[in-house]
Write a protein that holds these residues in place. Sequence first.
Motif, mmCIF file in Angstrom:
data_model
loop_
_atom_site.group_PDB
_atom_site.id
_atom_site.type_symbol
_atom_site.label_atom_id
_atom_site.label_comp_id
_atom_site.label_asym_id
_atom_site.label_seq_id
_atom_site.Cartn_x
_atom_site.Cartn_y
_atom_site.Cartn_z
ATOM 1 N N PHE A 1 -4.027 5.730 -3.134
ATOM 2 C CA PHE A 1 -4.484 4.387 -3.428
ATOM 3 C C PHE A 1 -3.936 3.954 -4.777
ATOM 4 O O PHE A 1 -3.707 4.771 -5.654
ATOM 5 N N GLN B 1 -6.854 -1.250 -6.172
ATOM 6 C CA GLN B 1 -7.510 -1.299 -4.865
ATOM 7 C C GLN B 1 -8.917 -0.698 -4.932
ATOM 8 O O GLN B 1 -9.758 -1.012 -4.089
ATOM 9 N N LEU B 2 -9.155 0.170 -5.904
ATOM 10 C CA LEU B 2 -10.426 0.893 -5.985
ATOM 11 C C LEU B 2 -11.400 0.327 -7.017
ATOM 12 O O LEU B 2 -12.616 0.380 -6.816
ATOM 13 N N HIS C 1 0.850 -1.191 0.000
ATOM 14 C CA HIS C 1 0.000 0.000 0.000
ATOM 15 C C HIS C 1 0.882 1.237 0.000
ATOM 16 O O HIS C 1 1.977 1.213 0.562
ATOM 17 N N VAL D 1 -11.573 1.614 1.499
ATOM 18 C CA VAL D 1 -11.170 0.376 0.837
ATOM 19 C C VAL D 1 -11.567 -0.850 1.668
ATOM 20 O O VAL D 1 -12.181 -1.776 1.136
#
Length: 180
Positions: free
Chosen positions: A103, A107-108, A96, A161
Motif C-alpha cells: 500500500f 491510501q492508509l 496502486h 482499503v
Amino acid sequence: MSETIVVGRIGKPHGIRGEVSVEPRTDEPDRRFAVGSQLQTQDKRPGAPGPAHLTVAGTRWHSGRLLVRFEEIADRNAAEEARGTLLLIPLDPDEHPADPEEFYDHQLVGLAVVTTDGAGVGTLREIVHGTAQDLLVITPGGDGPDVLVPFVSALVPEVDVPGGRIVVADLPGLLSDLDD
C-alpha cells in the motif's frame, strides 16, 4: 490531483564524481530510479533551499547498496551537500502497487483502526518508516497519547482499503495504553 510519495533518501557519497548511495523507500527501485527519471527533492535541514528536481543519469548496485548518479550532482562536494535529501515522485491517486499486500501511505492514513473483535481503536495518523520495520501511529478515539503498532502481519492481520479499516490484533501490552 496527484499525491507525492517518498521513494528514497540520499545517503553517503561514493567516490569523487558525485555518485551517491540511496536508501530506497520503494519496492520498485529499478522503476523509480530508471535512467532519465526526474525526482523531486525535499531537504529537511533548516534553511535548506525549497523543492527542486534531480535527474537520474545512472544506477548500479554495489555490495547490496543502490548507487545513483544524478545529472545535477557533479562531484563529491555536491554529493555531500545532498546527503539526507528525500527523493519524491508524483503519484496518480488511482495508481496502486502491483502486489495486493502493498500500500502507499496516503491510501492508509485516515483509515479507522479496529481490533480483531471489531472494537474501535482510533484512526491511523501516519506511518513511520524504520530500518527494521514500519510503525503505524494510531490516534485513539478518546483522549490519550498516540499508540505505535509494528506494521507486521502478526499484529496487523488485515488491511481493508475499500472498507476503510485496518485490523489490529489486541495482544497483551500492545493496546494497553488505551485501557487507562
